[in-house]
Design a protein around this motif. Structure first.
Motif, PDB file in Angstrom:
ATOM      1  N   LEU A   1       0.923  -1.251   0.048  1.00 61.54           N
ATOM      2  CA  LEU A   1       0.246   0.125  -0.139  1.00 61.54           C
ATOM      3  C   LEU A   1       0.806   1.026   0.127  1.00 61.54           C
ATOM      4  CD1 LEU A   1      -2.792   1.351   0.196  1.00 61.54           C
ATOM      5  CD2 LEU A   1      -2.385   1.255   2.727  1.00 61.54           C
ATOM      6  N   ALA A   2       1.806   1.191   0.733  1.00 59.20           N
ATOM      7  CA  ALA A   2       2.915   2.377   0.785  1.00 59.20           C
ATOM      8  C   ALA A   2       3.642   2.900  -0.343  1.00 59.20           C
ATOM      9  CB  ALA A   2       3.612   2.112   2.021  1.00 59.20           C
ATOM     10  N   PHE A   3       3.808   1.670  -1.050  1.00 61.26           N
ATOM     11  CA  PHE A   3       4.519   1.431  -2.450  1.00 61.26           C
ATOM     12  C   PHE A   3       3.637   2.276  -3.490  1.00 61.26           C
ATOM     13  CE2 PHE A   3       5.626  -0.522  -6.382  1.00 61.26           C
ATOM     14  CZ  PHE A   3       7.065   0.018  -6.523  1.00 61.26           C
ATOM     15  N   PHE A   4       2.502   1.952  -3.516  1.00 60.19           N
ATOM     16  CA  PHE A   4       1.628   2.289  -4.480  1.00 60.19           C
ATOM     17  C   PHE A   4       1.469   3.876  -4.181  1.00 60.19           C
ATOM     18  CE2 PHE A   4       0.281  -2.248  -5.590  1.00 60.19           C
ATOM     19  CZ  PHE A   4       0.879  -2.013  -7.062  1.00 60.19           C
ATOM     20  N   MET A   5       1.077   4.201  -2.884  1.00 63.12           N
ATOM     21  CA  MET A   5       0.814   5.602  -2.558  1.00 63.12           C
ATOM     22  C   MET A   5       2.136   6.388  -3.073  1.00 63.12           C
ATOM     23  SD  MET A   5      -1.091   5.415   0.981  1.00 63.12           S
ATOM     24  CE  MET A   5      -1.182   7.085   1.214  1.00 63.12           C
TER      25      MET A   5
END
Length: 134
Positions: free
Chosen positions: A9-13
Motif C-alpha cells: 500500500l505504501a509503495f503504491f501511494m
C-alpha cells in the motif's frame, strides 16, 4: 502478512504521488517553453488513380440431384413368441426354521490392576515460584 500488505500500500501511494509530481513538473516546463513551430505537412495528391476492377470468376455447373430414390429391399423382422416358458421358483426356508443365535456373555473379564511407581518431586526454582502468602 499484514506488514507485506502495508508495504505494498505504501509503495503504491509513493508511486502515485511521484507520478503526480512528475506530471505537474512536466506541465510546468511545457508551459514555460516557447511554442515550437512544426514543419508544414506535405499535401496529399487529390487525383487518385481508379481502382482496378474485380475479375469475374468462371461459373461452375452443378449436377442436379435426383428427386426419386430407388427402393431398397426391406429386411425381414423375426416374430416375437407369445408364449414364454415359466421360470422355476426357488424354494425358500420357512421363517421358524432358522438356527438359534449363539449365546453372548453379558459380563466382561476383570482387568489386572497395575501399581505405578512414585515419581520424585520436581525441585522448585525460586525465581519462578510465587511469593509466599502472609
Amino acid at each position: 502478512m499484514a506488514s507485506f500488505d502495508t508495504f505494498i500500500l505504501a509503495f503504491f501511494m509513493a508511486l502515485t504521488f511521484s507520478s503526480m509530481e512528475v506530471s505537474l513538473a512536466a506541465r510546468h516546463l511545457l508551459q514555460q517553453l516557447p511554442q515550437l513551430q512544426l514543419p508544414p505537412l506535405p499535401t496529399l495528391p487529390t487525383g487518385l488513380s481508379p481502382l482496378p476492377s474485380i475479375p469475374t470468376l468462371p461459373q461452375l455447373t452443378i449436377p442436379t440431384i435426383p428427386t426419386n430414390q430407388p427402393s431398397l429391399p426391406q429386411p425381414t423382422i423375426p416374430t416375437v413368441p407369445t408364449n414364454l416358458p415359466s421360470l422355476p421358483q426357488p424354494s425358500l426356508p420357512k421363517p421358524g426354521a432358522l438356527p438359534p443365535l449363539p449365546n453372548i456373555p453379558l459380563s466382561l473379564p476383570t482387568l489386572p490392576t497395575v501399581t505405578l511407581p512414585v515419581l520424585p518431586s520436581v525441585p522448585s526454582i525460586p525465581l519462578l515460584s510465587p511469593p509466599p502468602a502472609n
